[in-house]
Design a protein around this motif. Structure first.
Motif, PDB file in Angstrom:
ATOM      1  N   TYR A  50       0.838  -1.214   0.000  1.00 30.68           N
ATOM      2  CA  TYR A  50       0.000   0.000   0.000  1.00 30.68           C
ATOM      3  C   TYR A  50       0.868   1.258   0.000  1.00 30.68           C
ATOM      4  CZ  TYR A  50      -3.481   3.484   1.149  1.00 30.68           C
ATOM      5  OH  TYR A  50      -4.280   4.602   1.102  1.00 30.68           O
ATOM      6  N   VAL A  51       1.906   1.276   0.825  1.00 28.28           N
ATOM      7  CA  VAL A  51       2.773   2.453   0.912  1.00 28.28           C
ATOM      8  C   VAL A  51       3.482   2.681  -0.426  1.00 28.28           C
ATOM      9  CG1 VAL A  51       4.804   3.446   2.039  1.00 28.28           C
ATOM     10  CG2 VAL A  51       3.057   2.288   3.412  1.00 28.28           C
ATOM     11  N   CYS A  52       3.950   1.611  -1.058  1.00 27.55           N
ATOM     12  CA  CYS A  52       4.577   1.754  -2.378  1.00 27.55           C
ATOM     13  C   CYS A  52       3.594   2.327  -3.391  1.00 27.55           C
ATOM     14  CB  CYS A  52       5.086   0.394  -2.865  1.00 27.55           C
ATOM     15  SG  CYS A  52       6.556  -0.235  -2.030  1.00 27.55           S
ATOM     16  N   TYR A  53       2.371   1.829  -3.392  1.00 24.86           N
ATOM     17  CA  TYR A  53       1.372   2.323  -4.333  1.00 24.86           C
ATOM     18  C   TYR A  53       0.987   3.768  -4.054  1.00 24.86           C
ATOM     19  CZ  TYR A  53       0.407  -2.428  -6.087  1.00 24.86           C
ATOM     20  OH  TYR A  53       0.489  -3.671  -6.666  1.00 24.86           O
ATOM     21  N   GLU A  54       0.940   4.140  -2.788  1.00 24.13           N
ATOM     22  CA  GLU A  54       0.486   5.484  -2.442  1.00 24.13           C
ATOM     23  C   GLU A  54       1.415   6.557  -3.008  1.00 24.13           C
ATOM     24  OE1 GLU A  54      -2.021   8.309  -1.353  1.00 24.13           O
ATOM     25  OE2 GLU A  54      -2.434   6.154  -1.272  1.00 24.13           O
ATOM     26  N   LEU A  55       2.645   6.192  -3.317  1.00 24.20           N
ATOM     27  CA  LEU A  55       3.563   7.148  -3.937  1.00 24.20           C
ATOM     28  C   LEU A  55       3.050   7.612  -5.295  1.00 24.20           C
ATOM     29  CD1 LEU A  55       6.963   5.409  -3.104  1.00 24.20           C
ATOM     30  CD2 LEU A  55       5.901   7.337  -1.906  1.00 24.20           C
ATOM     31  N   HIS A  56       2.179   6.837  -5.930  1.00 22.87           N
ATOM     32  CA  HIS A  56       1.603   7.201  -7.227  1.00 22.87           C
ATOM     33  C   HIS A  56       0.312   8.004  -7.074  1.00 22.87           C
ATOM     34  CE1 HIS A  56       4.486   4.631  -9.261  1.00 22.87           C
ATOM     35  NE2 HIS A  56       4.176   3.652  -8.428  1.00 22.87           N
ATOM     36  N   GLN A 205      -7.098  -6.945   5.624  1.00 23.34           N
ATOM     37  CA  GLN A 205      -8.271  -7.276   4.812  1.00 23.34           C
ATOM     38  C   GLN A 205      -8.770  -6.046   4.054  1.00 23.34           C
ATOM     39  OE1 GLN A 205      -7.763  -8.205   7.943  1.00 23.34           O
ATOM     40  NE2 GLN A 205      -8.658 -10.205   8.411  1.00 23.34           N
ATOM     41  N   THR A 206      -8.696  -4.894   4.694  1.00 19.10           N
ATOM     42  CA  THR A 206      -9.117  -3.650   4.042  1.00 19.10           C
ATOM     43  C   THR A 206      -8.080  -3.200   3.023  1.00 19.10           C
ATOM     44  OG1 THR A 206     -10.271  -2.993   6.057  1.00 19.10           O
ATOM     45  CG2 THR A 206      -9.805  -1.261   4.450  1.00 19.10           C
ATOM     46  N   LEU A 207      -6.818  -3.235   3.409  1.00 19.16           N
ATOM     47  CA  LEU A 207      -5.755  -2.792   2.504  1.00 19.16           C
ATOM     48  C   LEU A 207      -5.757  -3.593   1.208  1.00 19.16           C
ATOM     49  CD1 LEU A 207      -2.772  -2.253   4.978  1.00 19.16           C
ATOM     50  CD2 LEU A 207      -4.385  -0.555   4.086  1.00 19.16           C
ATOM     51  N   ALA A 208      -6.021  -4.895   1.302  1.00 18.05           N
ATOM     52  CA  ALA A 208      -5.985  -5.741   0.114  1.00 18.05           C
ATOM     53  C   ALA A 208      -7.035  -5.324  -0.911  1.00 18.05           C
ATOM     54  CB  ALA A 208      -6.171  -7.205   0.501  1.00 18.05           C
ATOM     55  N   THR A 209      -8.211  -4.875  -0.450  1.00 19.35           N
ATOM     56  CA  THR A 209      -9.254  -4.468  -1.395  1.00 19.35           C
ATOM     57  C   THR A 209      -8.839  -3.228  -2.179  1.00 19.35           C
ATOM     58  OG1 THR A 209     -10.436  -3.070   0.217  1.00 19.35           O
ATOM     59  CG2 THR A 209     -11.065  -5.402   0.114  1.00 19.35           C
ATOM     60  N   VAL A 210      -8.023  -2.377  -1.578  1.00 21.70           N
ATOM     61  CA  VAL A 210      -7.545  -1.168  -2.255  1.00 21.70           C
ATOM     62  C   VAL A 210      -6.306  -1.481  -3.090  1.00 21.70           C
ATOM     63  CG1 VAL A 210      -6.897   1.246  -1.932  1.00 21.70           C
ATOM     64  CG2 VAL A 210      -8.457   0.170  -0.321  1.00 21.70           C
ATOM     65  N   ASN A 211      -5.421  -2.311  -2.557  1.00 14.87           N
ATOM     66  CA  ASN A 211      -4.227  -2.695  -3.308  1.00 14.87           C
ATOM     67  C   ASN A 211      -4.576  -3.413  -4.603  1.00 14.87           C
ATOM     68  OD1 ASN A 211      -2.404  -1.594  -1.493  1.00 14.87           O
ATOM     69  ND2 ASN A 211      -2.109  -3.494  -0.361  1.00 14.87           N
ATOM     70  N   LEU A 212      -5.673  -4.166  -4.588  1.00 14.71           N
ATOM     71  CA  LEU A 212      -6.125  -4.838  -5.800  1.00 14.71           C
ATOM     72  C   LEU A 212      -6.306  -3.843  -6.941  1.00 14.71           C
ATOM     73  CD1 LEU A 212      -7.658  -7.503  -7.052  1.00 14.71           C
ATOM     74  CD2 LEU A 212      -9.688  -6.173  -6.464  1.00 14.71           C
ATOM     75  N   MET A 213      -6.956  -2.720  -6.659  1.00 10.47           N
ATOM     76  CA  MET A 213      -7.213  -1.716  -7.690  1.00 10.47           C
ATOM     77  C   MET A 213      -5.915  -1.125  -8.221  1.00 10.47           C
ATOM     78  SD  MET A 213     -10.275   0.389  -5.848  1.00 10.47           S
ATOM     79  CE  MET A 213     -11.175  -0.386  -4.508  1.00 10.47           C
ATOM     80  N   SER A 214      -4.982  -0.824  -7.311  1.00  6.61           N
ATOM     81  CA  SER A 214      -3.720  -0.235  -7.738  1.00  6.61           C
ATOM     82  C   SER A 214      -2.897  -1.235  -8.537  1.00  6.61           C
ATOM     83  CB  SER A 214      -2.929   0.254  -6.522  1.00  6.61           C
ATOM     84  OG  SER A 214      -3.632   1.272  -5.831  1.00  6.61           O
ATOM     85  N   LEU A 215      -2.874  -2.496  -8.094  1.00  4.35           N
ATOM     86  CA  LEU A 215      -2.154  -3.532  -8.818  1.00  4.35           C
ATOM     87  C   LEU A 215      -2.648  -3.628 -10.255  1.00  4.35           C
ATOM     88  CD1 LEU A 215      -0.341  -6.127  -8.987  1.00  4.35           C
ATOM     89  CD2 LEU A 215      -2.344  -7.385  -8.143  1.00  4.35           C
ATOM     90  N   PHE A 216      -3.954  -3.729 -10.425  1.00  2.14           N
ATOM     91  CA  PHE A 216      -4.518  -3.845 -11.766  1.00  2.14           C
ATOM     92  C   PHE A 216      -4.350  -2.544 -12.558  1.00  2.14           C
ATOM     93  CE2 PHE A 216      -7.833  -7.200 -10.222  1.00  2.14           C
ATOM     94  CZ  PHE A 216      -6.833  -8.160 -10.187  1.00  2.14           C
TER      95      PHE A 216
END
Length: 328
Positions: A50-56, A205-216
């Protein structure tokens, strides 16, 4: 001046490596063993990702915006994704029948009983406030992850998805942006509406639902999965939004709280038709080889949402907080 969120507290060696590197302005420490041994859906890996993705997105207070493209951080992020994505594939039945995958979402199981049912029937105010804190991690940047896919589409699928996004961003009116409506909801519920404020509170569990969107969204190769996720979200939103609006009314909340959900009841009912017919239909007419990824996006979304719902309901039924730290 826009206030960016502060760096969160680490939850293990992986998140510690990422957060320390950002705080100190240094490269992250090598952690191949920690990545290999980490639970793909666990607290440490999900927070690090999540922290890595939040940089974007908005970044963090005191962190150089140029770290967004730090090659060592990107390399570590890639290793984390190499754990997360296979875990999602393993939990998804797979296939290429997008109509069947979407069809399973179009009609609610009459025997289903999820979070919105609980909050409407017997939910208490503290449970509703916890639910809102969980959802703030995404809804305060609602539709931003889906915008990554726009330049990766063509023709009708691009035009139709932009039309959906236009509504998500308030139809050109800042005060009607869905992220702004959710911030108003948080304020009305006596919660903190600052972006990322509850990051330390919410579990993996919450972070994964948001990380999914960033991953895709951040991988062009997964554009079909992002479209599948977006369609699944639009299809499943209206019934739950209706129940949540009524739950808030039952609990005595005002119009500033219910507006976010009432906005989604009608809008997303239209959006799901656009996503199915104009976005997915046109995308697969152009690139039929993406059907399996569209199905992955639908199934992985369902899996992670069900996993989060089980955590919320299990916690509340046991009379305990669903957050890592309780709300004040």
């Amino acid at each position: 001046m826009i206030a960016n969120p502060t760096l969160p507290e680490a939850r293990g060696p992986l998140s510690e490596a990422v957060i320390t590197a950002l705080a100190r302005g240094s490269p992250p420490e090598e952690a191949p063993r920690e990545v290999r041994d980490a639970e793909p859906l666990g607290e440490d890996l999900q927070l690090a990702l999540y922290v890595c993705y939040e940089l974007h997105y908005r970044g963090f207070d005191g962190v150089d915006p140029c770290r967004e493209w730090d090659p060592e951080l990107l390399r570590l992020r890639g290793r984390l994704e190499d754990r997360f994505l296979p875990a999602l594939r393993a939990e998804s039945p797979g296939g290429t029948d997008t109509a069947a995958a979407l069809g399973e979402l179009l009609v609610e199981d009459p025997g289903a009983y999820g979070v919105s049912h609980h909050l409407l029937d017997t939910g208490q105010w503290w449970e509703m406030r916890e639910y809102l804190a969980h959802r703030s991690i995404y809804h305060l940047k609602e539709a931003d992850p889906h915008a990554w896919v726009i330049p990766r589409l063509q023709g009708e699928s691009k035009a139709a998805l932009v039309a959906v996004e236009f509504d998500e961003f308030g139809g050109g009116r800042g005060e009607r942006m869905h992220a702004k409506l959710f911030a108003d909801l948080l304020d009305g519920a006596g919660l903190d509406s600052r972006y990322g404020h509850y990051l330390d509170h919410v579990p993996a569990q919450t972070l994964a639902t948001v990380n999914l969107m960033s991953l895709f969204g951040l991988h062009r190769a997964l554009r079909g999965a992002l479209v599948g996720h977006f369609a699944a979200a639009e299809i499943t939103t209206p019934p739950g939004a209706d129940r949540l609006a009524r739950a808030l009314t039952r609990l005595g909340a005002g119009a500033e709280c219910t507006r976010f959900f009432t906005e989604h009841i009608e809008a997303d009912a239209v959006h799901e038709q656009v996503m199915r017919r104009d976005v997915i239909g046109d995308l697969l007419a152009r690139e039929p080889e993406l059907a399996a990824d569209v199905v992955l996006g639908i199934q992985a979304t369902t899996f992670l949402e069900d996993r989060l719902a089980a955590h919320l309901l299990g916690s509340w039924r046991a009379g305990r907080t669903s957050l890592r730290r309780p709300l004040p």
